[in-house]
Motif scaffolding. Structure first.
Motif, PDB file in Angstrom:
ATOM      1  N   THR A  56       4.552   3.638  -5.308  1.00  0.00           N
ATOM      2  CA  THR A  56       5.246   4.789  -5.808  1.00  0.00           C
ATOM      3  C   THR A  56       5.423   5.767  -4.607  1.00  0.00           C
ATOM      4  OG1 THR A  56       3.245   5.718  -6.225  1.00  0.00           O
ATOM      5  CG2 THR A  56       3.782   4.430  -8.117  1.00  0.00           C
ATOM      6  N   ALA A  57       5.932   6.977  -5.041  1.00  0.00           N
ATOM      7  CA  ALA A  57       6.094   7.938  -4.107  1.00  0.00           C
ATOM      8  C   ALA A  57       4.720   8.562  -3.841  1.00  0.00           C
ATOM      9  CB  ALA A  57       7.260   9.206  -4.828  1.00  0.00           C
ATOM     10  N   ALA A  58       4.005   8.657  -4.591  1.00  0.00           N
ATOM     11  CA  ALA A  58       2.506   8.965  -4.230  1.00  0.00           C
ATOM     12  C   ALA A  58       1.933   8.158  -3.223  1.00  0.00           C
ATOM     13  CB  ALA A  58       1.891   8.936  -5.537  1.00  0.00           C
ATOM     14  N   HIS A  59       2.101   6.803  -3.392  1.00  0.00           N
ATOM     15  CA  HIS A  59       1.430   5.901  -2.358  1.00  0.00           C
ATOM     16  C   HIS A  59       2.208   6.491  -0.753  1.00  0.00           C
ATOM     17  CE1 HIS A  59       0.477   3.471  -5.961  1.00  0.00           C
ATOM     18  NE2 HIS A  59      -0.402   2.867  -5.104  1.00  0.00           N
ATOM     19  N   THR A  60       3.268   6.453  -0.697  1.00  0.00           N
ATOM     20  CA  THR A  60       4.008   6.751   0.531  1.00  0.00           C
ATOM     21  C   THR A  60       3.597   8.077   0.928  1.00  0.00           C
ATOM     22  OG1 THR A  60       6.207   7.172  -0.509  1.00  0.00           O
ATOM     23  CG2 THR A  60       5.713   5.071   0.222  1.00  0.00           C
ATOM     24  N   ALA A  61       3.449   8.940   0.103  1.00  0.00           N
ATOM     25  CA  ALA A  61       3.014  10.479   0.496  1.00  0.00           C
ATOM     26  C   ALA A  61       1.639  10.372   1.069  1.00  0.00           C
ATOM     27  CB  ALA A  61       3.185  11.422  -0.515  1.00  0.00           C
ATOM     28  N   LEU A  62       0.753   9.717   0.477  1.00  0.00           N
ATOM     29  CA  LEU A  62      -0.714   9.674   0.921  1.00  0.00           C
ATOM     30  C   LEU A  62      -0.588   8.821   2.404  1.00  0.00           C
ATOM     31  CD1 LEU A  62      -3.711   9.811   0.578  1.00  0.00           C
ATOM     32  CD2 LEU A  62      -3.671   7.758  -0.392  1.00  0.00           C
ATOM     33  N   GLU A  63       0.090   7.754   2.459  1.00  0.00           N
ATOM     34  CA  GLU A  63       0.097   7.087   3.985  1.00  0.00           C
ATOM     35  C   GLU A  63       0.826   7.969   4.897  1.00  0.00           C
ATOM     36  OE1 GLU A  63       0.985   2.582   2.090  1.00  0.00           O
ATOM     37  OE2 GLU A  63       2.430   3.846   2.754  1.00  0.00           O
ATOM     38  N   ALA A  64       1.862   8.958   4.688  1.00  0.00           N
ATOM     39  CA  ALA A  64       2.038   9.852   5.502  1.00  0.00           C
ATOM     40  C   ALA A  64       1.055  11.078   6.010  1.00  0.00           C
ATOM     41  CB  ALA A  64       3.237  10.413   5.165  1.00  0.00           C
ATOM     42  N   ALA A  65       0.238  11.364   4.955  1.00  0.00           N
ATOM     43  CA  ALA A  65      -0.714  12.355   5.015  1.00  0.00           C
ATOM     44  C   ALA A  65      -1.592  11.914   6.085  1.00  0.00           C
ATOM     45  CB  ALA A  65      -1.226  12.976   3.745  1.00  0.00           C
ATOM     46  N   LEU A  66      -2.202  10.681   5.400  1.00  0.00           N
ATOM     47  CA  LEU A  66      -3.353  10.034   6.441  1.00  0.00           C
ATOM     48  C   LEU A  66      -2.938   9.801   7.910  1.00  0.00           C
ATOM     49  CD1 LEU A  66      -4.606   7.206   3.723  1.00  0.00           C
ATOM     50  CD2 LEU A  66      -5.939   9.295   4.655  1.00  0.00           C
ATOM     51  N   ALA A  67      -1.922   9.163   7.871  1.00  0.00           N
ATOM     52  CA  ALA A  67      -1.512   9.016   9.215  1.00  0.00           C
ATOM     53  C   ALA A  67      -1.400  10.221  10.250  1.00  0.00           C
ATOM     54  CB  ALA A  67      -0.065   8.234   9.470  1.00  0.00           C
ATOM     55  N   GLU A  68      -0.853  11.272   9.587  1.00  0.00           N
ATOM     56  CA  GLU A  68      -0.892  12.583  10.311  1.00  0.00           C
ATOM     57  C   GLU A  68      -2.215  12.965  10.777  1.00  0.00           C
ATOM     58  OE1 GLU A  68      -1.076  16.619  11.206  1.00  0.00           O
ATOM     59  OE2 GLU A  68      -1.629  15.819   9.147  1.00  0.00           O
TER      60      GLU A  68
END
Length: 372
Positions: A77-89
């Motif tokens: 979901t968009a929530a999964h990819t948003a979390l991934e971006a936030a964790l990486a940053e």
């Protein structure tokens, strides 16, 4: 129930575990317990934080109770990819991939980056998920203790690829891995360092960014991080972080990603909200180490370098009795016995939380004074 002959072997095994003080039992806990909890891994005290809970509810209402399938079929979901971006940053990595647990994240990264004809060098104290990953890797596995042993294992290898595995922060005694020295050895011998930050995220590093960031290795292309969302972030799930080509390879090759149902949306929403709290309140990481130092003082053990305070008692029966007595006095603590720890090192494992009050810490001191 009478066991059939094919399962009669279970009876002496259970008897032996009871005699050895290592029989486990599941015990229900109430939503609100009268016990002060120093057994959980909720290091920042966020699993009941209203901001985190409301984010989980919002994700539940938006996306539903389950992810409906694997990440590659219907689960992302968009929530999964948003979390991934936030964790990486947050941790300083180029990319991230969310798994259904920290356990499956470790299984996925090790098996996908190794395989037949490769070498995996694993620290003797690695978490069970890394141990199981080694077993599934089909690689040659060398278990080591210390930087020089890692150097020797890598120097003598004939395989073209090699991984070095360790917990950045030990889940049992809270000690810190020599990540800088391990990375120097890995780079000198063309190996990749995989560091499990399950107990480092939220506790070590600048604002809780982890030990890898603290020692200056964030973003290094030959360093791969794994972490769990179930400890400092108070939710559930796991992630692998590293160079974008590594993450792309995992999408194609990590069986515990490809064939597993995606992390539930509520857990995704909760973890993202908890990460936002940590980013906004970096003092939480300092607070948990302060509380850990005070617990260690009460227990009469050295000041810890993480949220984990380990009190070795030796005999499993003694450790279990001590844990039960703590509970009778209002304090829940962890009790680690073999095979979680080596024979003769059964212990109480106490974990600090950033939100522990002075009154609660006074209770901890009083209970430990009587029990220990």
């Amino acid at each position: 129930m009478d066991l059939p002959e094919s399962l009669q072997w279970l009876v002496p095994h259970e008897a032996a575990r009871r005699a050895g003080g290592v029989r486990r039992e599941l015990v229900d806990r109430a939503p609100v317990s009268p016990l002060l909890d120093l057994a959980s891994n909720d290091y920042l005290g966020l699993h009941h934080d209203p901001r985190v809970v409301e984010a989980a509810v919002a994700a539940l209402r938006t996306w539903g109770a389950g992810s409906t399938g694997s990440r590659l079929v219907t689960g992302t979901t968009a929530a999964h990819t948003a979390l991934e971006a936030a964790l990486a940053e947050f941790v300083g990595s180029e990319a991230a991939l969310v798994f259904s647990s920290g356990y499956t994240a470790n299984l996925g990264v090790v098996t996908a980056l190794s395989g037949p004809g490769s070498l995996v060098v694993s620290d003797a104290g690695s978490h069970a998920s890394l141990v199981d990953a080694c077993r599934l890797s089909r690689a040659r596995v060398v278990v080591t203790d210390g930087v020089e042993a890692v150097r020797a294992a890598l120097a003598g290898r004939t395989e073209p690829r090699a991984l070095v595995l360790c917990d950045s922060v030990s889940s049992v005694d809270g000690t810190l891995a020599p990540l800088r020295e391990l990375h120097d050895v890995c780079r000198a011998h063309g190996a990749v360092l995989v560091a499990d930050e399950a107990h480092g995220l939220g506790v070590r590093g600048r604002g809780g960014r982890g030990l890898v960031e603290e020692v200056g290795l964030a973003g290094e292309p030959d360093v791969v991080l794994t972490l769990t969302l179930s400890k400092s972030l108070g939710s559930q799930g796991g992630a692998v972080l590293g160079a974008a080509p590594v993450v792309a390879h995992l999408v194609d090759s990590a069986r515990s990603f490809i064939f597993d149902t995606a992390l539930a949306p509520a857990a995704v929403g909760a973890a993202h909200a908890a990460l936002d709290v940590l980013r906004a309140e970096p003092e939480l990481a300092t607070a948990v180490l302060d509380r850990a130092a005070r617990i260690a003082s009460a227990a009469g053990v050295p000041v810890p370098t993480s949220a984990v305070v380990s009190v070795v008692l030796g005999d499993p029966h003694v450790a279990l009795a001590a844990a039960r007595r703590c509970a009778e006095l209002g304090l829940r603590v962890g009790c680690f016995r073999p095979p979680s720890v080596p024979e003769g090192t059964s212990r109480l494992r106490l974990t600090a939380r950033a939100d522990l009050t002075d009154t609660e810490l006074d209770l901890v001191a009083a209970v430990l004074a009587e029990v220990l």
